[in-house]
Design a protein around this motif. Structure first.
Motif, mmCIF file in Angstrom:
data_model
loop_
_atom_site.group_PDB
_atom_site.id
_atom_site.type_symbol
_atom_site.label_atom_id
_atom_site.label_comp_id
_atom_site.label_asym_id
_atom_site.label_seq_id
_atom_site.Cartn_x
_atom_site.Cartn_y
_atom_site.Cartn_z
ATOM 1 N N THR A 113 -0.986 1.738 6.190
ATOM 2 C CA THR A 113 0.433 1.887 5.639
ATOM 3 C C THR A 113 1.367 1.206 6.586
ATOM 4 O O THR A 113 0.895 1.010 7.862
ATOM 5 N N TYR A 134 -8.956 3.466 -0.874
ATOM 6 C CA TYR A 134 -7.528 3.567 -1.188
ATOM 7 C C TYR A 134 -7.261 5.068 -1.788
ATOM 8 O O TYR A 134 -6.083 5.600 -1.924
ATOM 9 N N ILE A 182 0.689 -1.300 -0.145
ATOM 10 C CA ILE A 182 0.068 -0.022 0.111
ATOM 11 C C ILE A 182 0.855 1.150 0.088
ATOM 12 O O ILE A 182 0.830 2.066 -0.776
ATOM 13 N N LEU A 223 -6.182 -1.164 4.733
ATOM 14 C CA LEU A 223 -5.577 0.005 4.000
ATOM 15 C C LEU A 223 -4.454 0.764 4.870
ATOM 16 O O LEU A 223 -4.169 1.844 4.581
#
Length: 305
Positions: free
Chosen positions: A226, A141, A77, A224
């Motif tokens: 990081t 996203y 991601i 999602l």
């Protein structure tokens, strides 16, 4: 007089080299410190940090980080976001700045006012949240991509300084040969701006790679997250294991449990250090490939005339 001049020059070189060595040490050693402590046994590390080499070498902390499948997803991601945003943002900023640098651009003062206003009066958290929710990108996203496809106005100022260094006669001759603005930009202006593009790309990529606030405030889906947000969660989730290890000296049953599960080999501190080192590696690898252009870009505008 000549001997005094040579002696002064030699003294200056010695002092200059000594200062540079000290600065390099201060910059490099914290990263080296993180590596060697992350490779040390967690229980042994409670006696105090290691300074030069692990006292009890163990790879358990790194294995524990890599064993979590979510770090691979978080890394992908972050990596995809960094590449997409850096490329598109730099291109959009370069195109906008080229139009902004043209003396015949209409309403130029208005664009300057809006640009500086965006620098000094950024949007607050709640209005930003409401805007993302209204756009339908909250917890998707696209919240990582859409809001930052255009860079900060400060980058526009840097690009503008670079464009002013390009001879106007070169652009005028291209127009006389029938080239339009897009042809001039992509064939002349962009190739002559490699240095500033590399410098700004490094800044943008590092900022995006280290960003965890977007995940924290504008997403809820764990898919999602990081890599920086993953590190934050990892530190918090391993705090309990750290407390369990510290209680081992007062309870034989806890000591037995730790020996069976291997918790004592890793602590919240060693896992934190391992995760931070792993997350830093891509940016460290990237820098040598852009160093040549990065230095030129940073020095842009420092020499007049």
């Amino acid at each position: 007089m000549v001997q005094n001049g040579v002696r002064s020059s030699r003294t200056f070189q010695i002092v200059n080299i000594s200062i540079m060595v000290i600065l390099v040490f201060l910059a490099v050693y914290p990263f080296f410190f993180s590596i060697i402590n992350s490779l040390n046994d967690g229980t042994d590390l409670r006696r105090g940090p290691v300074l030069l080499w692990p006292r009890v070498f163990r790879f358990d902390s790194w294995e524990k980080v890599f064993s979590d499948s979510s770090i691979i997803k978080a890394g992908m991601i972050t990596l995809s976001r960094t590449i997409i945003v850096t490329v598109i943002q730099i291109l959009n900023t370069a195109i906008f700045t080229y139009a902004f640098s043209r003396p015949y651009l209409k309403y130029k003062k208005f664009y300057v006012a809006v640009g500086f206003a965006s620098m000094y009066f950024p949007g607050a958290l709640i209005p930003t949240f409401l805007l993302y929710n209204w756009l339908g990108i909250y917890d998707t996203y696209w919240v990582y991509i859409t809001p930052i496809l255009v860079g900060n106005f400060f980058n526009v100022i840097i690009f503008n300084a670079n464009y002013k260094a390009i001879p106007e006669s070169l652009i005028e001759s291209a127009k006389m040969d029938g080239a339009n603005e897009f042809r001039i930009f992509f064939s002349i202006v962009l190739p002559l701006s490699k240095s500033v593009i590399a410098a700004i790309s490094v800044f943008v990529a590092v900022w995006i790679w280290n960003d965890y606030g977007t995940t924290l405030f504008f997403t809820q889906n764990t898919d999602l997250q990081t890599i920086q947000y993953y590190i934050l969660k990892l530190i918090m989730s391993n705090a309990g294991a750290d407390q369990l290890s510290s209680a081992a000296s007062q309870n034989a049953d806890i000591t037995k449990l730790i020996n069976q599960t291997g918790i004592g080999r890793t602590t919240a501190e060693t896992i934190q250090l391992a995760a931070m080192v792993i997350a830093s590696i891509p940016m460290i690898i990237m820098y040598p490939f852009t160093q040549k252009f990065f230095i030129k870009g940073v020095l842009l505008g420092s020499v007049k005339g």
